[in-house]
Design a protein around this motif. Structure first.
Motif, PDB file in Angstrom:
ATOM      1  N   VAL A   1     -61.684  17.811  44.311  1.00  0.00           N
ATOM      2  CA  VAL A   1     -61.837  19.013  45.965  1.00  0.00           C
ATOM      3  C   VAL A   1     -61.943  20.681  44.406  1.00  0.00           C
ATOM      4  CG1 VAL A   1     -60.016  18.190  47.012  1.00  0.00           C
ATOM      5  CG2 VAL A   1     -58.937  19.312  44.503  1.00  0.00           C
ATOM      6  N   SER A   2     -63.076  20.640  43.373  1.00  0.00           N
ATOM      7  CA  SER A   2     -62.890  21.073  42.744  1.00  0.00           C
ATOM      8  C   SER A   2     -64.135  22.511  43.331  1.00  0.00           C
ATOM      9  CB  SER A   2     -63.555  21.278  41.268  1.00  0.00           C
ATOM     10  OG  SER A   2     -65.619  20.530  41.577  1.00  0.00           O
ATOM     11  N   GLY A   3     -63.951  24.306  43.098  1.00  0.00           N
ATOM     12  CA  GLY A   3     -64.972  24.874  43.528  1.00  0.00           C
ATOM     13  C   GLY A   3     -66.620  24.791  42.902  1.00  0.00           C
ATOM     14  N   GLN A   4     -67.235  24.708  43.143  1.00  0.00           N
ATOM     15  CA  GLN A   4     -68.511  25.356  42.915  1.00  0.00           C
ATOM     16  C   GLN A   4     -69.013  26.084  42.414  1.00  0.00           C
ATOM     17  OE1 GLN A   4     -70.753  24.530  46.195  1.00  0.00           O
ATOM     18  NE2 GLN A   4     -70.220  22.239  46.092  1.00  0.00           N
ATOM     19  N   TRP A   5     -69.836  25.911  41.322  1.00  0.00           N
ATOM     20  CA  TRP A   5     -70.880  27.053  41.003  1.00  0.00           C
ATOM     21  C   TRP A   5     -72.066  26.899  40.976  1.00  0.00           C
ATOM     22  CZ3 TRP A   5     -71.785  30.966  37.385  1.00  0.00           C
ATOM     23  CH2 TRP A   5     -72.824  31.064  37.241  1.00  0.00           C
ATOM     24  N   VAL A   6     -72.274  29.004  42.475  1.00  0.00           N
ATOM     25  CA  VAL A   6     -72.859  29.102  42.662  1.00  0.00           C
ATOM     26  C   VAL A   6     -74.287  30.029  41.547  1.00  0.00           C
ATOM     27  CG1 VAL A   6     -73.663  30.425  44.706  1.00  0.00           C
ATOM     28  CG2 VAL A   6     -71.591  28.176  44.553  1.00  0.00           C
ATOM     29  N   ASN A   7     -74.752  30.274  42.065  1.00  0.00           N
ATOM     30  CA  ASN A   7     -75.899  30.882  40.857  1.00  0.00           C
ATOM     31  C   ASN A   7     -76.960  31.629  41.947  1.00  0.00           C
ATOM     32  OD1 ASN A   7     -77.897  31.504  39.634  1.00  0.00           O
ATOM     33  ND2 ASN A   7     -77.663  30.976  37.782  1.00  0.00           N
ATOM     34  N   ASP A   8     -76.580  32.720  42.416  1.00  0.00           N
ATOM     35  CA  ASP A   8     -77.479  33.482  42.788  1.00  0.00           C
ATOM     36  C   ASP A   8     -78.256  34.657  42.528  1.00  0.00           C
ATOM     37  OD1 ASP A   8     -77.227  32.550  45.912  1.00  0.00           O
ATOM     38  OD2 ASP A   8     -75.416  33.682  45.977  1.00  0.00           O
ATOM     39  N   SER A   9     -78.425  34.372  40.754  1.00  0.00           N
ATOM     40  CA  SER A   9     -79.110  35.217  40.721  1.00  0.00           C
ATOM     41  C   SER A   9     -80.615  35.663  41.099  1.00  0.00           C
ATOM     42  CB  SER A   9     -79.159  34.934  39.267  1.00  0.00           C
ATOM     43  OG  SER A   9     -79.889  33.222  38.492  1.00  0.00           O
ATOM     44  N   GLU A  10     -81.123  36.925  40.388  1.00  0.00           N
ATOM     45  CA  GLU A  10     -82.285  36.597  40.813  1.00  0.00           C
ATOM     46  C   GLU A  10     -83.327  36.473  39.962  1.00  0.00           C
ATOM     47  OE1 GLU A  10     -86.078  38.328  42.939  1.00  0.00           O
ATOM     48  OE2 GLU A  10     -83.942  38.192  43.341  1.00  0.00           O
ATOM     49  N   ALA A  11     -83.103  36.304  38.588  1.00  0.00           N
ATOM     50  CA  ALA A  11     -83.618  35.201  37.833  1.00  0.00           C
ATOM     51  C   ALA A  11     -83.938  33.823  38.551  1.00  0.00           C
ATOM     52  CB  ALA A  11     -83.520  35.350  36.489  1.00  0.00           C
ATOM     53  N   LEU A  12     -83.529  33.085  38.975  1.00  0.00           N
ATOM     54  CA  LEU A  12     -83.184  31.208  39.084  1.00  0.00           C
ATOM     55  C   LEU A  12     -83.892  31.250  40.443  1.00  0.00           C
ATOM     56  CD1 LEU A  12     -81.976  30.927  36.109  1.00  0.00           C
ATOM     57  CD2 LEU A  12     -80.678  29.616  37.240  1.00  0.00           C
ATOM     58  N   ASN A  13     -83.544  32.152  40.569  1.00  0.00           N
ATOM     59  CA  ASN A  13     -83.715  32.443  42.750  1.00  0.00           C
ATOM     60  C   ASN A  13     -84.529  33.308  42.635  1.00  0.00           C
ATOM     61  OD1 ASN A  13     -81.853  30.013  43.172  1.00  0.00           O
ATOM     62  ND2 ASN A  13     -80.638  31.604  41.696  1.00  0.00           N
ATOM     63  N   PRO A  14     -85.705  33.694  42.698  1.00  0.00           N
ATOM     64  CA  PRO A  14     -86.052  35.173  42.483  1.00  0.00           C
ATOM     65  C   PRO A  14     -87.042  35.131  44.660  1.00  0.00           C
ATOM     66  CG  PRO A  14     -87.754  33.733  41.581  1.00  0.00           C
ATOM     67  CD  PRO A  14     -86.445  33.417  41.237  1.00  0.00           C
ATOM     68  N   GLY A  15     -86.465  35.590  45.897  1.00  0.00           N
ATOM     69  CA  GLY A  15     -87.014  35.859  46.797  1.00  0.00           C
ATOM     70  C   GLY A  15     -85.895  34.473  48.136  1.00  0.00           C
ATOM     71  N   ALA A  16     -84.869  33.928  47.136  1.00  0.00           N
ATOM     72  CA  ALA A  16     -84.386  32.795  48.142  1.00  0.00           C
ATOM     73  C   ALA A  16     -83.220  33.711  48.654  1.00  0.00           C
ATOM     74  CB  ALA A  16     -84.603  31.920  47.069  1.00  0.00           C
ATOM     75  N   ALA A  17     -82.485  33.581  49.140  1.00  0.00           N
ATOM     76  CA  ALA A  17     -81.775  33.859  50.026  1.00  0.00           C
ATOM     77  C   ALA A  17     -80.300  33.657  49.699  1.00  0.00           C
ATOM     78  CB  ALA A  17     -81.378  32.914  51.832  1.00  0.00           C
ATOM     79  N   PRO A  18     -79.039  34.285  49.172  1.00  0.00           N
ATOM     80  CA  PRO A  18     -78.366  33.736  48.768  1.00  0.00           C
ATOM     81  C   PRO A  18     -77.330  33.519  49.790  1.00  0.00           C
ATOM     82  CG  PRO A  18     -77.607  36.576  49.278  1.00  0.00           C
ATOM     83  CD  PRO A  18     -79.757  35.880  50.101  1.00  0.00           C
ATOM     84  N   GLN A  19     -76.641  32.641  48.562  1.00  0.00           N
ATOM     85  CA  GLN A  19     -75.056  31.273  49.739  1.00  0.00           C
ATOM     86  C   GLN A  19     -73.743  31.974  49.351  1.00  0.00           C
ATOM     87  OE1 GLN A  19     -75.875  27.408  47.605  1.00  0.00           O
ATOM     88  NE2 GLN A  19     -77.511  27.919  46.834  1.00  0.00           N
ATOM     89  N   GLY A  20     -73.924  32.387  48.257  1.00  0.00           N
ATOM     90  CA  GLY A  20     -72.685  33.798  48.776  1.00  0.00           C
ATOM     91  C   GLY A  20     -71.217  32.578  47.580  1.00  0.00           C
ATOM     92  N   PRO A  21     -69.867  33.134  47.632  1.00  0.00           N
ATOM     93  CA  PRO A  21     -69.369  32.941  47.139  1.00  0.00           C
ATOM     94  C   PRO A  21     -68.573  31.467  48.066  1.00  0.00           C
ATOM     95  CG  PRO A  21     -68.795  34.538  47.657  1.00  0.00           C
ATOM     96  CD  PRO A  21     -69.745  34.466  48.684  1.00  0.00           C
ATOM     97  N   ALA A  22     -69.094  31.808  49.228  1.00  0.00           N
ATOM     98  CA  ALA A  22     -67.546  30.621  50.043  1.00  0.00           C
ATOM     99  C   ALA A  22     -67.002  28.801  49.557  1.00  0.00           C
ATOM    100  CB  ALA A  22     -68.570  29.920  51.605  1.00  0.00           C
ATOM    101  N   PHE A  23     -67.672  28.768  48.703  1.00  0.00           N
ATOM    102  CA  PHE A  23     -67.391  26.927  48.354  1.00  0.00           C
ATOM    103  C   PHE A  23     -66.759  27.494  46.669  1.00  0.00           C
ATOM    104  CE2 PHE A  23     -70.159  26.094  50.974  1.00  0.00           C
ATOM    105  CZ  PHE A  23     -69.358  25.500  51.992  1.00  0.00           C
TER     106      PHE A  23
END
Length: 360
Positions: free
Chosen positions: A1-23
């Motif tokens: 039931v652990s939380g996740q690592w969510v990386n929305d940085s521009e460097a790793l995800n150029p142009g991608a929609a952010p996933q946000g901190p939901a989990f």
């Protein structure tokens, strides 16, 4: 039931929609059984908190989750038979910020000393148990054989945190949290207090079948400033060691028996005893802080003293000669910069309060 690592940085995800901190926050786990709860070796309950790296580079840390393991008493004629709680597996609720909580219910608990000294059906816990798993709060409830902190045992309440590696930002969403950081103890001025209580704290509870709570001679429970430590029983509490929670909250409570079947009227053994080596310490505290100016200034955080509350809702309270209850204030001289000059300034932290209640 652990939380996740969510990386929305521009460097790793150029142009991608952010996933946000939901989990990023961990969930909770409850394992409850009648008579027996066993975690076999190799089993794992993971309630670690995750984290979220936002587009702008800022970080949000997820909280660790709550783990509850309860071996409940049998029903009817077997109610007095001790239950079995065995922890051979791995329990943890680490976080980069606020860790989780651990609640255990079993026949009894023996902390420190030799494992062979623990009575039958009583779970032995080493002092190191209270520095493992990343928990910010512990709740131990004994139903039959009570809770004993063995003579001369020292329990230091400190939680390990995950600490980010320099290259954490290169890890993609969903990466194992162990790849983001290592486990360790934060500096005193950054570490959150660990408590023995249902709220963030440490809570020892014993009742129903004549168990008691005993802090043995020379034993010590040491907590960080602001911690809460609560001992609750419906039969007897004996403290002949030290409970030290600077600027915190220490509570010893003797309650009405949980079952009317255990109500005996006056019972000469039903009491809270503070022995000759008993120490309940919740005085004001000072924590030094590193001087970022490089000038060697005396800086830190002052906290007013906390509270020691002793309530014998049944029975009586005895404080033997030599025992100590201390909620004193403290005074320090700190350096206050004013432009290019530094003014030594006396700073006071106020004394706390002592509340005493006895029914008899």
């Amino acid at each position: 039931v652990s939380g996740q690592w969510v990386n929305d940085s521009e460097a790793l995800n150029p142009g991608a929609a952010p996933q946000g901190p939901a989990f990023i926050h961990a969930g909770s786990v409850t394992v409850a059984g009648t008579g027996e709860v066993i975690l076999e070796g190799g089993s794992v309950i993971n309630a670690d908190g995750g984290a979220h790296l936002q587009r702008n580079g800022s970080l949000t840390f997820g909280d660790g989750g709550d783990i509850t393991l309860a071996s409940q008493p049998l029903a009817g004629a077997d109610a007095n038979k001790p239950t079995t709680l065995r922890l051979d597996g791995d329990l943890h609720a680490y976080s980069f910020g606020k860790g989780g909580s651990l609640s255990l219910t079993g026949a009894g608990f023996h902390i420190g000393g030799a494992a062979d000294d623990a009575p039958e059906n009583t779970l032995y816990l080493s002092p190191a148990f209270f520095q493992s798993g990343g928990f910010r709060a512990y709740d131990l409830k004994a139903t039959h054989t009570g809770i004993t902190l063995a003579q001369d045992t020292q329990v230091t309440l400190r939680a390990q945190n995950r600490q980010l590696r320099p290259d954490f930002w290169t890890q993609p969403t969903g990466a194992d949290l162990n790849r983001l950081g290592t486990l360790g103890f934060l500096p005193d001025y950054q570490r959150q207090p660990v408590s023995l209580a249902r709220a963030p704290g440490v809570d020892f509870t014993a009742g129903v079948n004549e168990p008691r709570i005993e802090v043995g001679q020379g034993a010590r429970i040491l907590a960080d400033p602001g911690a809460r430590i609560a001992l609750t029983s419906d039969t007897q509490i004996i403290v002949n060691g030290t409970i030290d929670a600077p600027a915190g909250d220490i509570r010893l409570t003797l309650t009405k028996p949980a079952s009317d079947d255990n109500e005996k009227g006056f019972d000469p053994a039903q009491a809270i005893w503070l022995g000759p080596q008993g120490r309940l310490l919740a005085g004001a505290s000072f924590q030094s802080l590193p001087d970022g100016s490089g000038r060697g200034l005396r800086t830190g955080t002052m906290r007013d003293a906390g509270t020691v509350a002793i309530a014998a809702e049944r029975g009586y309270f005895v404080a033997d000669a030599g025992s100590v209850i201390d909620v004193s204030g403290v005074t320090r001289t700190l350096d206050v910069p004013q432009g290019l000059t530094v003014t030594p300034t006396t700073v006071n932290a106020a004394a706390g309060s002592i509340d005493l209640l006895a029914a008899e």
